[in-house]
Design a protein around this motif. Sequence first.
Motif, PDB file in Angstrom:
ATOM      1  N   PHE A 195       0.855  -1.184   0.000  1.00  0.00           N
ATOM      2  CA  PHE A 195       0.000   0.000   0.000  1.00  0.00           C
ATOM      3  C   PHE A 195       0.893   1.237   0.000  1.00  0.00           C
ATOM      4  CE2 PHE A 195      -2.495   3.344   2.078  1.00  0.00           C
ATOM      5  CZ  PHE A 195      -3.658   3.310   1.315  1.00  0.00           C
ATOM      6  N   LEU A 196       0.661   2.138  -0.959  1.00  0.00           N
ATOM      7  CA  LEU A 196       1.435   3.379  -1.103  1.00  0.00           C
ATOM      8  C   LEU A 196       0.509   4.582  -0.941  1.00  0.00           C
ATOM      9  CD1 LEU A 196       3.404   2.200  -4.242  1.00  0.00           C
ATOM     10  CD2 LEU A 196       4.508   2.828  -2.082  1.00  0.00           C
ATOM     11  N   ARG A 197       0.909   5.465  -0.028  1.00  0.00           N
ATOM     12  CA  ARG A 197       0.108   6.684   0.162  1.00  0.00           C
ATOM     13  C   ARG A 197       0.940   7.742   0.893  1.00  0.00           C
ATOM     14  NH1 ARG A 197      -5.567   7.072   3.729  1.00  0.00           N
ATOM     15  NH2 ARG A 197      -5.474   9.346   4.082  1.00  0.00           N
ATOM     16  N   GLY A 198       1.006   8.927   0.300  1.00  0.00           N
ATOM     17  CA  GLY A 198       1.577  10.101   0.971  1.00  0.00           C
ATOM     18  C   GLY A 198       2.932   9.901   1.616  1.00  0.00           C
ATOM     19  N   GLY A 199       3.882   9.269   0.929  1.00  0.00           N
ATOM     20  CA  GLY A 199       5.219   9.127   1.487  1.00  0.00           C
ATOM     21  C   GLY A 199       5.409   7.918   2.380  1.00  0.00           C
ATOM     22  N   ILE A 200       4.398   7.032   2.459  1.00  0.00           N
ATOM     23  CA  ILE A 200       4.495   5.813   3.262  1.00  0.00           C
ATOM     24  C   ILE A 200       4.195   4.603   2.382  1.00  0.00           C
ATOM     25  CG2 ILE A 200       3.515   4.497   5.193  1.00  0.00           C
ATOM     26  CD1 ILE A 200       3.006   7.079   6.637  1.00  0.00           C
ATOM     27  N   TRP A 201       4.993   3.588   2.584  1.00  0.00           N
ATOM     28  CA  TRP A 201       4.799   2.312   1.874  1.00  0.00           C
ATOM     29  C   TRP A 201       4.635   1.217   2.920  1.00  0.00           C
ATOM     30  CZ3 TRP A 201       9.595  -0.494  -0.574  1.00  0.00           C
ATOM     31  CH2 TRP A 201       9.199  -1.739  -1.090  1.00  0.00           C
ATOM     32  N   LEU A 202       3.479   0.557   2.906  1.00  0.00           N
ATOM     33  CA  LEU A 202       3.227  -0.587   3.782  1.00  0.00           C
ATOM     34  C   LEU A 202       3.492  -1.851   2.973  1.00  0.00           C
ATOM     35  CD1 LEU A 202      -0.118   0.584   5.462  1.00  0.00           C
ATOM     36  CD2 LEU A 202       2.232   0.925   6.271  1.00  0.00           C
ATOM     37  N   ALA A 203       4.620  -2.489   3.227  1.00  0.00           N
ATOM     38  CA  ALA A 203       5.019  -3.693   2.496  1.00  0.00           C
ATOM     39  C   ALA A 203       4.782  -4.906   3.387  1.00  0.00           C
ATOM     40  CB  ALA A 203       6.488  -3.605   2.094  1.00  0.00           C
ATOM     41  N   THR A 204       3.898  -5.805   2.958  1.00  0.00           N
ATOM     42  CA  THR A 204       3.497  -6.931   3.803  1.00  0.00           C
ATOM     43  C   THR A 204       3.651  -8.262   3.074  1.00  0.00           C
ATOM     44  OG1 THR A 204       1.885  -5.564   4.997  1.00  0.00           O
ATOM     45  CG2 THR A 204       1.593  -7.954   5.115  1.00  0.00           C
ATOM     46  N   GLN A 205       4.239  -9.228   3.773  1.00  0.00           N
ATOM     47  CA  GLN A 205       4.281 -10.620   3.337  1.00  0.00           C
ATOM     48  C   GLN A 205       3.558 -11.463   4.376  1.00  0.00           C
ATOM     49  OE1 GLN A 205       8.763 -10.682   2.892  1.00  0.00           O
ATOM     50  NE2 GLN A 205       8.231 -12.114   1.261  1.00  0.00           N
ATOM     51  N   TYR A 206       2.874 -12.510   3.927  1.00  0.00           N
ATOM     52  CA  TYR A 206       2.211 -13.387   4.893  1.00  0.00           C
ATOM     53  C   TYR A 206       2.274 -14.839   4.427  1.00  0.00           C
ATOM     54  CZ  TYR A 206      -1.710 -12.935   1.584  1.00  0.00           C
ATOM     55  OH  TYR A 206      -2.494 -12.924   0.452  1.00  0.00           O
ATOM     56  N   VAL A 207       2.302 -15.730   5.399  1.00  0.00           N
ATOM     57  CA  VAL A 207       2.282 -17.168   5.151  1.00  0.00           C
ATOM     58  C   VAL A 207       1.280 -17.787   6.125  1.00  0.00           C
ATOM     59  CG1 VAL A 207       3.590 -19.330   5.139  1.00  0.00           C
ATOM     60  CG2 VAL A 207       4.699 -17.195   4.429  1.00  0.00           C
ATOM     61  N   ASN A 208       0.192 -18.305   5.593  1.00  0.00           N
ATOM     62  CA  ASN A 208      -0.827 -18.995   6.403  1.00  0.00           C
ATOM     63  C   ASN A 208      -1.310 -18.168   7.592  1.00  0.00           C
ATOM     64  OD1 ASN A 208      -0.537 -21.293   4.735  1.00  0.00           O
ATOM     65  ND2 ASN A 208       1.128 -22.082   6.017  1.00  0.00           N
ATOM     66  N   ALA A 209      -1.330 -16.862   7.446  1.00  0.00           N
ATOM     67  CA  ALA A 209      -1.786 -16.001   8.539  1.00  0.00           C
ATOM     68  C   ALA A 209      -2.205 -14.665   7.946  1.00  0.00           C
ATOM     69  CB  ALA A 209      -0.691 -15.811   9.581  1.00  0.00           C
ATOM     70  N   GLY A 210      -2.864 -13.871   8.778  1.00  0.00           N
ATOM     71  CA  GLY A 210      -3.301 -12.555   8.335  1.00  0.00           C
ATOM     72  C   GLY A 210      -4.794 -12.400   8.466  1.00  0.00           C
ATOM     73  N   PRO A 211      -5.245 -11.788   9.564  1.00  0.00           N
ATOM     74  CA  PRO A 211      -6.680 -11.580   9.745  1.00  0.00           C
ATOM     75  C   PRO A 211      -7.264 -10.720   8.637  1.00  0.00           C
ATOM     76  CG  PRO A 211      -5.461 -11.185  11.782  1.00  0.00           C
ATOM     77  CD  PRO A 211      -4.451 -11.287  10.690  1.00  0.00           C
ATOM     78  N   ASP A 212      -8.541 -10.930   8.334  1.00  0.00           N
ATOM     79  CA  ASP A 212      -9.226 -10.101   7.338  1.00  0.00           C
ATOM     80  C   ASP A 212      -9.148  -8.628   7.747  1.00  0.00           C
ATOM     81  OD1 ASP A 212      -9.904 -12.302   5.873  1.00  0.00           O
ATOM     82  OD2 ASP A 212     -11.917 -12.511   6.743  1.00  0.00           O
ATOM     83  N   GLY A 213      -8.920  -7.765   6.760  1.00  0.00           N
ATOM     84  CA  GLY A 213      -8.874  -6.331   7.041  1.00  0.00           C
ATOM     85  C   GLY A 213      -7.559  -5.871   7.645  1.00  0.00           C
ATOM     86  N   TYR A 214      -6.507  -6.682   7.534  1.00  0.00           N
ATOM     87  CA  TYR A 214      -5.215  -6.331   8.151  1.00  0.00           C
ATOM     88  C   TYR A 214      -4.667  -5.009   7.604  1.00  0.00           C
ATOM     89  CZ  TYR A 214      -0.189  -6.663   9.221  1.00  0.00           C
ATOM     90  OH  TYR A 214       1.078  -6.404   9.648  1.00  0.00           O
ATOM     91  N   THR A 215      -4.586  -4.864   6.284  1.00  0.00           N
ATOM     92  CA  THR A 215      -4.053  -3.625   5.696  1.00  0.00           C
ATOM     93  C   THR A 215      -4.965  -2.448   5.989  1.00  0.00           C
ATOM     94  OG1 THR A 215      -2.865  -4.803   3.944  1.00  0.00           O
ATOM     95  CG2 THR A 215      -3.381  -2.492   3.548  1.00  0.00           C
ATOM     96  N   HIS A 216      -6.285  -2.666   5.892  1.00  0.00           N
ATOM     97  CA  HIS A 216      -7.233  -1.581   6.190  1.00  0.00           C
ATOM     98  C   HIS A 216      -7.055  -1.089   7.622  1.00  0.00           C
ATOM     99  CE1 HIS A 216     -10.426  -2.145   2.817  1.00  0.00           C
ATOM    100  NE2 HIS A 216      -9.207  -2.396   2.379  1.00  0.00           N
ATOM    101  N   ASP A 217      -6.819  -2.019   8.538  1.00  0.00           N
ATOM    102  CA  ASP A 217      -6.645  -1.624   9.939  1.00  0.00           C
ATOM    103  C   ASP A 217      -5.398  -0.762  10.115  1.00  0.00           C
ATOM    104  OD1 ASP A 217      -7.574  -2.308  12.879  1.00  0.00           O
ATOM    105  OD2 ASP A 217      -5.385  -2.520  12.863  1.00  0.00           O
TER     106      ASP A 217
END
Length: 226
Positions: A195-217
């Motif tokens: 996710f890229l927005r306003g000078g911030i990059w949220l870079a996420t990797q997951y393996v068999n995990a990750g609650p729904d809405g993780y990035t939105h949260d």
Amino acid sequence: MPAHGTQTITTGRQWVLLILGGIVTVVVVLAAVWVIFTPRPANTPEENAGGRPAPAAAPSPVPVTAPTAVVAPGTPKPASCNEIYSPDMVAAFGDLVLNPAWTTEPGADVRVGADDPELRAIINASEHLSCRWVSPAGASGSGVSTSVVWVTAEQTAAVEARLRALGMECYEELGGLRCITETSAGADSIGQSHFLRGGIWLATQYVNAGPDGYTHDMVNSIWAGA
């Protein structure tokens, strides 16, 4: 009249000898003064007690310039990973914990939010937070790793171009750009969310995990009130 064989110095001759002796004395004195006070040539090395040239003075250290922060004024800047998740998201991870001690040990088997070498290079070269939800006992077959990365406009463009070149699905969401990919390896579900927005990059990797809405949260927590 003196006897034969006796030498007599006349008065005139005495004066001549005295004058010559005075001249010689003056010359000797002037020569000594010249030797003492004449400056040494600039390229003549000073000698120490051992008769060897003294070492030259050490060069002055070159000042090291600290890197300039890339965070633009007004850009959210959480101080720790605890600030980017809501209490509900923390509870949703169950047995996984945030950044247990083993994740910071030398040689720890941890992810940085991207598996592409070009993207990892940008993460490692930039100011970032490493936020990992993993087993407290050590590396396992499940977990989520996010890097909160502060990037320049040029880096943002480079990240977006690379994500698209890797074939990720990209679309506008929550005031920014979201790019995702997911694959299956046997029974394992492996994916990435960026996710890229306003000078911030949220870079996420997951393996068999990750609650729904993780990035939105994360987005709602980091840009709370925006």
